[in-house]
Design a protein around this motif. Structure first.
Motif, mmCIF file in Angstrom:
data_model
loop_
_atom_site.group_PDB
_atom_site.id
_atom_site.type_symbol
_atom_site.label_atom_id
_atom_site.label_comp_id
_atom_site.label_asym_id
_atom_site.label_seq_id
_atom_site.Cartn_x
_atom_site.Cartn_y
_atom_site.Cartn_z
ATOM 1 N N ALA A 155 -6.992 -2.432 -9.256
ATOM 2 C CA ALA A 155 -7.165 -0.986 -9.224
ATOM 3 C C ALA A 155 -6.813 -0.374 -10.579
ATOM 4 C CB ALA A 155 -6.296 -0.391 -8.125
ATOM 5 N N HIS A 158 0.818 -1.209 0.000
ATOM 6 C CA HIS A 158 0.000 0.000 0.000
ATOM 7 C C HIS A 158 0.853 1.261 0.000
ATOM 8 C CE1 HIS A 158 -3.244 -2.821 1.079
ATOM 9 N NE2 HIS A 158 -4.061 -1.877 0.605
ATOM 10 N N LEU A 187 -2.530 3.674 -6.779
ATOM 11 C CA LEU A 187 -3.875 3.442 -6.265
ATOM 12 C C LEU A 187 -4.714 4.712 -6.235
ATOM 13 C CD1 LEU A 187 -3.016 0.995 -3.340
ATOM 14 C CD2 LEU A 187 -3.776 0.424 -5.652
ATOM 15 N N VAL A 229 -2.799 -3.994 -6.833
ATOM 16 C CA VAL A 229 -2.522 -2.998 -7.877
ATOM 17 C C VAL A 229 -3.257 -3.310 -9.176
ATOM 18 C CG1 VAL A 229 -0.713 -1.939 -9.290
ATOM 19 C CG2 VAL A 229 -0.294 -2.449 -6.870
#
Length: 556
Positions: free
Chosen positions: A491, A441, A448, A488
Motif C-alpha cells: 500500500a 488492519h 492504508l 502495509v
C-alpha cells in the motif's frame, strides 16, 4: 483280678508320666525359659530341638492319659508336677518362637527392599512351624497365636513406617500440617501403599498359612489380626489427604494421584483381604470420595476462571495474560491424568445410574469433555477481557497473543493435543491468524487510508504507538511482522509511486521499520530461535502451582 489290673495300669501310666516329666525337666535345665541368650533351634542341634518338641508333646499326651484314669490317688500329684514342667517347656517354646520370629527381620516389605524373600527361608519358617505345631498340640495354641500375632504386627508396623517415613497414625494430625508437609507424606504413601497391598500383605498371608498349615481357618484369622489395622492406617492416610485437599485447584493432582493409587491397589485388597472385608469397603469409599473431590476441584477451577473480573484483565502491552498461562500449564499437567479422569467420570456416571440398575460404560470423551470445557471457559473469559483493551488494535493483539499461546501449549503436549484433536488445533490457529489480520488492519489503518506526506506521519505514529506493545514469542512476532509487511508495504509502495517526490521514506524504509517491531532485528542479531512449546510433564512431576487467587493478585 480286675481291680489288680486297673491298679497296675494306673501305676504304669503314672510311671510313664514321671519318666516324661523327668525327661522334659532335664531338657529344661539345659534350655531354661528365662535364658534368651541362645536358641534351641538356632544355636543347638536339630536333633536336640526335635527331642525337646517331641518330649513336650509326649508329656502332654501322658498327662491326658493320667487325667483320664479313674485312680487319681497318686495321679493328681504326678499331674501337678507334670503341669509345672509342661508350663516351663511351653515358656521355653514361647521364647523360641520370639527368637525365631526376631530373625525374620520383617514382613515382605523389608524383604523386598533388601532383596531377601523371608517367606522363602524354609529353615526359619520351618522351625517356627514346628514350634507352633508343638504348642498347639500341647494345648497352648492361644499363647502361640498371641506371641506370633503381636510380633508380626509390630514388625509389619515398623516396616511400613520405615517405608513411609512416618507413622501411618499421623494422618490424624494432617489438618495441623502445612500443605508442603502433607504433600511430602502423601508422595511416600503412594509407594508404601502400592508395596504393602500389592506385595507385603500377600507375603504375610503366605507366611501365616505356612506356620499354621494345619488349620487354614486359624491362619486366615491370624493374618486378619495382623493386617486389618495396618490396612486401615494406610487407607486413612489417603482419606486424610483427600479431605485436606479441599477444593484448591493446585491440589487436584494430589487427589488424582491418590485416586490412581487406590484404583491400582483395590483389586489386591479384595483378593488378599476379601472383597467383603472392611478394608475393601473402605478403599472403595475412599476411591469414590477422591473422585468426587476431583470433580469438585475442576468445578471450582471453572468457577474461578469465570469469576475473574474485568478489573483483573489488563496486562501491559497486551501480553499473554497470567490467567492464560496458569490455566494452560494446568491443563498440560492435567492431560497426563487422562486415564484417571476417564475412570473418575465413569465413576460419576455409575453413581448416577446405579439407582436405576442400568449398566454404565466408559465414556472415552469424558476426560476430553472436562479439559475441553476448561479451554472453552478460558476462551470466553479472554474474549470478555479483550473488551477492556483500547484501542481496537491492542484488543486484537491481546487476542492473537493469547489464542496463540493456547494453541502452542496444546501442540507442545502430545496428550493434550490428542484430547482436543487436530481439528480444534486448526481452528484455533485460524482464529489466531484472524486476530493478527484484524490487528494489522487496525494498527496500520491510517497508513492504508493516508495520502501523500500523511503516509509518512501515519507510519511513524503507528510505529511509535506499537513500541510498548508486546507479542507472545518470536513465532508470534514473525507472524505479526509478516502480516504487517504483506499489507502495509504494498500500500505504501503505491503511494510512494504517486507521491514519491513528497515522501522522504522509501518502501524499503517502511519495510525495515516493520522488521524492527517487537524486537525482530534484535532477535535476529542474537541468533534467537522461536520459543519451543515444551513437552508434556510426566505423571509424578508437577508444577509448583500457587493458589489461584495469588496467581492473579498482581493484576487486580
Amino acid at each position: 483280678m480286675a481291680l489288680v489290673a486297673v491298679a497296675g495300669s494306673s501305676r504304669s501310666t503314672n510311671t510313664a508320666l514321671e519318666e516324661k516329666v523327668a525327661g522334659v525337666a532335664a531338657l529344661i535345665d539345659k534350655w531354661r525359659p528365662d535364658d534368651g541368650q541362645c536358641s534351641l533351634f538356632l544355636d543347638g542341634s536339630r536333633r536336640e530341638a526335635g527331642r525337646f518338641l517331641c518330649a513336650a508333646v509326649e508329656l502332654h499326651g501322658a498327662m491326658l492319659l493320667v487325667a483320664s484314669d479313674v485312680d487319681q490317688e497318686r495321679g493328681d500329684e504326678c499331674l501337678v508336677r507334670a503341669q509345672g514342667v509342661l508350663e516351663a517347656a511351653m515358656r521355653r517354646l514361647q521364647l523360641e518362637l520370639e527368637l525365631l520370629l526376631s530373625t525374620v527381620r520383617s514382613n515382605a516389605v523389608d524383604g523386598a527392599i533388601s532383596g531377601h524373600d523371608v517367606v522363602g527361608d524354609a529353615g526359619v519358617v520351618g522351625h517356627i512351624t514346628m514350634v507352633a505345631d508343638a504348642m498347639m498340640a500341647a494345648g497352648y495354641g492361644m499363647e502361640c497365636v498371641s506371641t506370633f500375632n503381636s510380633h508380626r504386627r509390630a514388625e509389619f508396623a515398623a516396616a511400613v513406617r520405615r517405608l513411609l517415613g512416618f507413622a501411618p497414625s499421623q494422618h490424624a494430625h494432617f489438618h495441623k500440617l502445612t500443605w508442603e508437609d502433607v504433600d511430602g507424606k502423601v508422595q511416600s504413601w503412594h509407594t508404601a501403599a502400592g508395596f504393602a497391598f500389592n506385595f507385603a500383605f500377600s507375603r504375610e498371608r503366605v507366611l501365616c498359612h505356612r506356620v499354621f498349615a494345619a488349620d487354614a481357618a486359624l491362619a486366615d484369622k491370624v493374618f486378619a489380626g495382623i493386617a486389618s489395622d495396618h490396612a486401615a492406617d494406610l487407607l486413612a492416610v489417603a482419606e486424610a489427604a483427600v479431605m485436606r485437599a479441599r477444593r484448591a485447584p493446585e491440589r487436584l493432582f494430589h487427589v488424582l494421584d491418590v485416586h490412581a493409587t487406590l484404583a491400582e491397589i483395590l483389586p489386591a485388597i479384595a483378593c488378599i483381604l476379601g472383597d467383603k472385608s472392611e478394608a475393601a469397603a473402605r478403599a472403595t469409599a475412599a476411591l469414590r470420595n477422591a473422585g468426587n473431590a476431583a470433580r469438585g476441584i475442576l468445578m471450582s477451577l471453572e468457577q474461578a476462571i469465570q469469576k475473574t473480573t474485568s478489573s483483573k484483565a489488563a496486562v501491559t502491552g497486551s501480553a499473554v495474560h497470567p490467567l492464560t498461562r496458569y490455566v494452560m500449564n494446568y491443563l498440560v499437567l492435567l492431560a497426563d491424568y487422562e486415564d484417571t479422569l476417564a475412570r473418575i467420570y465413569q465413576q460419576g456416571e455409575s453413581t448416577l445410574t446405579s439407582g436405576s440398575g442400568s449398566a454404565s460404560r466408559v465414556s472415552p470423551s469424558s476426560s476430553a469433555d472436562s479439559i475441553g470445557r476448561l479451554v472453552s471457559v478460558l476462551q470466553r473469559k479472554l474474549e470478555a477481557m479483550a473488551v477492556g483493551y483500547r484501542p481496537s488494535a491492542l484488543r486484537s493483539l491481546f487476542m492473537a497473543n493469547n489464542t496463540h499461546y493456547v494453541s502452542k501449549k496444546v501442540r507442545g503436549s502430545s496428550k493434550l493435543e490428542g484430547i482436543v484433536g487436530e481439528d480444534w488445533i486448526e481452528e484455533q490457529m485460524a482464529e489466531t491468524r484472524r486476530h493478527v489480520d484484524a490487528f494489522v488492519h487496525s494498527a496500520w489503518r491510517d497508513v492504508l487510508v493516508a495520502g501523500g506526506e500523511g503516509a509518512d506521519a501515519a507510519v511513524k505514529e503507528a510505529v511509535a504507538t506499537q513500541r510498548s506493545w508486546v507479542v507472545a514469542d518470536d513465532e508470534m512476532g514473525d507472524a505479526v511482522r509478516a502480516a504487517a509487511a504483506a499489507v502495509v508495504v504494498p500500500a505504501y509502495r503505491a503511494l510512494y509511486r504517486r507521491h514519491g517526490t513528497a515522501a522522504w521514506m522509501t518502501p524499503g524504509d517502511v519495510n525495515a521499520m516493520i522488521s524492527r517491531q517487537f524486537g525482530g532485528l534484535r532477535n535476529e542479531a542474537a541468533g534467537a530461535r522461536p520459543v519451543s512449546a515444551g513437552s508434556a510433564t510426566s505423571r509424578r512431576h508437577r508444577l509448583r502451582l500457587t493458589s489461584f487467587s495469588d496467581k492473579l493478585a498482581h493484576v487486580q
